[in-house]
Every structure is written in structure tokens, then in C-alpha cells.
Scaffold this active site. Sequence first.
Site, mmCIF file in Angstrom:
data_model
loop_
_atom_site.group_PDB
_atom_site.id
_atom_site.type_symbol
_atom_site.label_atom_id
_atom_site.label_comp_id
_atom_site.label_asym_id
_atom_site.label_seq_id
_atom_site.Cartn_x
_atom_site.Cartn_y
_atom_site.Cartn_z
ATOM 1 N N SER A 1 -3.985 2.821 -2.927
ATOM 2 C CA SER A 1 -3.649 1.515 -2.355
ATOM 3 C C SER A 1 -3.945 1.462 -0.849
ATOM 4 O O SER A 1 -3.440 2.296 -0.093
ATOM 5 C CB SER A 1 -2.160 1.250 -2.600
HETATM 6 N N1 GSH Z 1 0.959 -7.360 1.752
HETATM 7 C C1 GSH Z 1 1.404 -6.215 0.984
HETATM 8 C C2 GSH Z 1 0.500 -6.001 -0.204
HETATM 9 C C3 GSH Z 1 1.014 -4.875 -1.090
HETATM 10 C C4 GSH Z 1 0.333 -4.854 -2.442
HETATM 11 O O1 GSH Z 1 -0.061 -5.917 -2.973
HETATM 12 N N2 GSH Z 1 0.220 -3.647 -3.005
HETATM 13 C C5 GSH Z 1 -0.375 -3.503 -4.319
HETATM 14 C C6 GSH Z 1 -1.052 -2.138 -4.437
HETATM 15 S S1 GSH Z 1 -2.507 -2.126 -3.426
HETATM 16 C C7 GSH Z 1 0.712 -3.579 -5.381
HETATM 17 O O2 GSH Z 1 1.733 -2.971 -5.241
HETATM 18 N N3 GSH Z 1 0.436 -4.345 -6.446
HETATM 19 C C8 GSH Z 1 1.331 -4.452 -7.565
HETATM 20 C C9 GSH Z 1 1.963 -5.820 -7.654
HETATM 21 O O3 GSH Z 1 1.834 -6.619 -6.699
HETATM 22 O O4 GSH Z 1 2.586 -6.097 -8.673
HETATM 23 C C10 GSH Z 1 1.450 -4.980 1.899
HETATM 24 O O5 GSH Z 1 0.745 -4.960 2.907
HETATM 25 O O6 GSH Z 1 2.248 -4.065 1.612
#
Ligand code: GSH
Length: 221
Positions: A11
Site C-alpha cells: 500500500s
Molecule cells: N487516504 C487514505 C487512503 C488509504 C487507503 O485507501 N488504503 C487502502 C490500501 S492502499 C485500503 O486500505 N483499502 C481498503 C479499503 O478502503 O477498504 C490514506 O492516505 O491513508
Amino acid sequence: MGLTLYYVEGSPPVRATQLCIRALGLNVQYEFVNLFKKENLQPAFLEKNPMHSVPVLDDNGFIIWDSHAINEYLVTVYGKENDSLFPKDPKLRAIIHQMTHFDTGLAFPTFAGMSFRVLFAKKKDILEESIRRTRDVYALVEKFLEKTKYIACDHITIADFSIVTTLTTLEVFVPEISNYSRVAAYIERCRTTMKDYQEANQDSLDMFKAAVQERLNRSSL
Ligand SMILES: N[C@@H](CCC(=O)N[C@@H](CS)C(=O)NCC(=O)O)C(=O)O
């Protein structure tokens, strides 16, 4: 208890926070959250982050999610007085926020769309629209870097942790950064000057690239 970071391999925002943690020399425990097994949708995790995303930081019971917010918090609480990673100067802070909002608003969602399509929806192609948006991101960063060595100013700030991790991951899908000389030089500058870049960004990025490559079934990306 101390600091715990909930994370997943590959990530970009997790890697942005790991770059920050390494830069500050913090001792952090890591808790893996398996997104493929939907562990982020379990009630215990949703209690921590209703947005069900990683990274999430637990600092002795204080929970904060979103990599940009986490990095601001870490530097403010654990950095030096007026730490150059997140300086107190209001104008510089405004520019740092401008760049982290650019990450949240355009660069990261461009990555997320392609990542979801390939890794979760198991498609073997990338949409033209995503390629076009990625090129927009590259061109914008090329423009942003006209006046400064790093994304907000002439030294590393938390905005760089976000931008470099997102850019290097976009390149996995659209490997055209060499067409943008300032962007390419910037990534190389970050690689050679950020503390523990290899461990915090490159190793996990390489794993992510291998997974995408396998799904897309391309011999090289
Ligand atoms: N704006 C957030 C984005 C975090 C994000 O979307 N992470 C992804 C992994 S790259 C995630 O956890 N996705 C799973 C979901 O949103 O259900 C940050 O900067 O932490």
C-alpha cells in the site's frame, strides 16, 4: 503498548507512513490486516477506522487513520521542535497540505482505481481513462517540480513521503516516468536521500509490482 501501525504490504499510504516512521527513528509494532480476507471490514477494525482503510495508527489507545494525518501527528508529537519534515512556517505548511490534498484528491485515487481493477476485480487490463489520468499526474508533478528539489520545498517534508510512494506505485501500472525528466530525477533524489527508502518503500513496492505483473501476465512492466 506504545505505537502500533495497522498495515498491508504494497500500500502506498502505508509505505508513506513507514518512510515517516523510519525518518523519525520510531519503534513501532506492526499489525497485518489482510484486505483480501476482508479483515478490514471486521467490527474490531471498523471500530478503529470506519473508513476501513490502512494505515491506522494506535498510539497508546489514541487512534488516527489516514497516512497524511498520521504523518502530521507523528512529526508533531515525536519529531524535533520545528522539525523540517513538517515545519511550523504557515506558508510552507499550506504548500505541504496542498500537495497531500493533491495526493488524496487525484494521484492516490488514480492508483486505487487501477489496483482495485487488477488485484480485486481480477481484470487483466488497465482502462485507457486510468492511463490518461496517470499521465496527467506525471505531467502535473513535472510542473510542480519546476521550482523546488522536493515536492513542497528544497528539503524533504511529509508531502514527499506521500507523493513518492504514490508515484512509484503508479509507475507499476503506467511505466512512463522516464518521459518526465524532473519526476524521474525527483524519485531518484528521494531514493538516495530518504532514510531507509529501500526497506520502507522499495521492498514492499517490489512485492506489489510482482503481484500486479502476475495478474496482468506481462513478462515485464
Ligand atoms: N487516504 C487514505 C487512503 C488509504 C487507503 O485507501 N488504503 C487502502 C490500501 S492502499 C485500503 O486500505 N483499502 C481498503 C479499503 O478502503 O477498504 C490514506 O492516505 O491513508
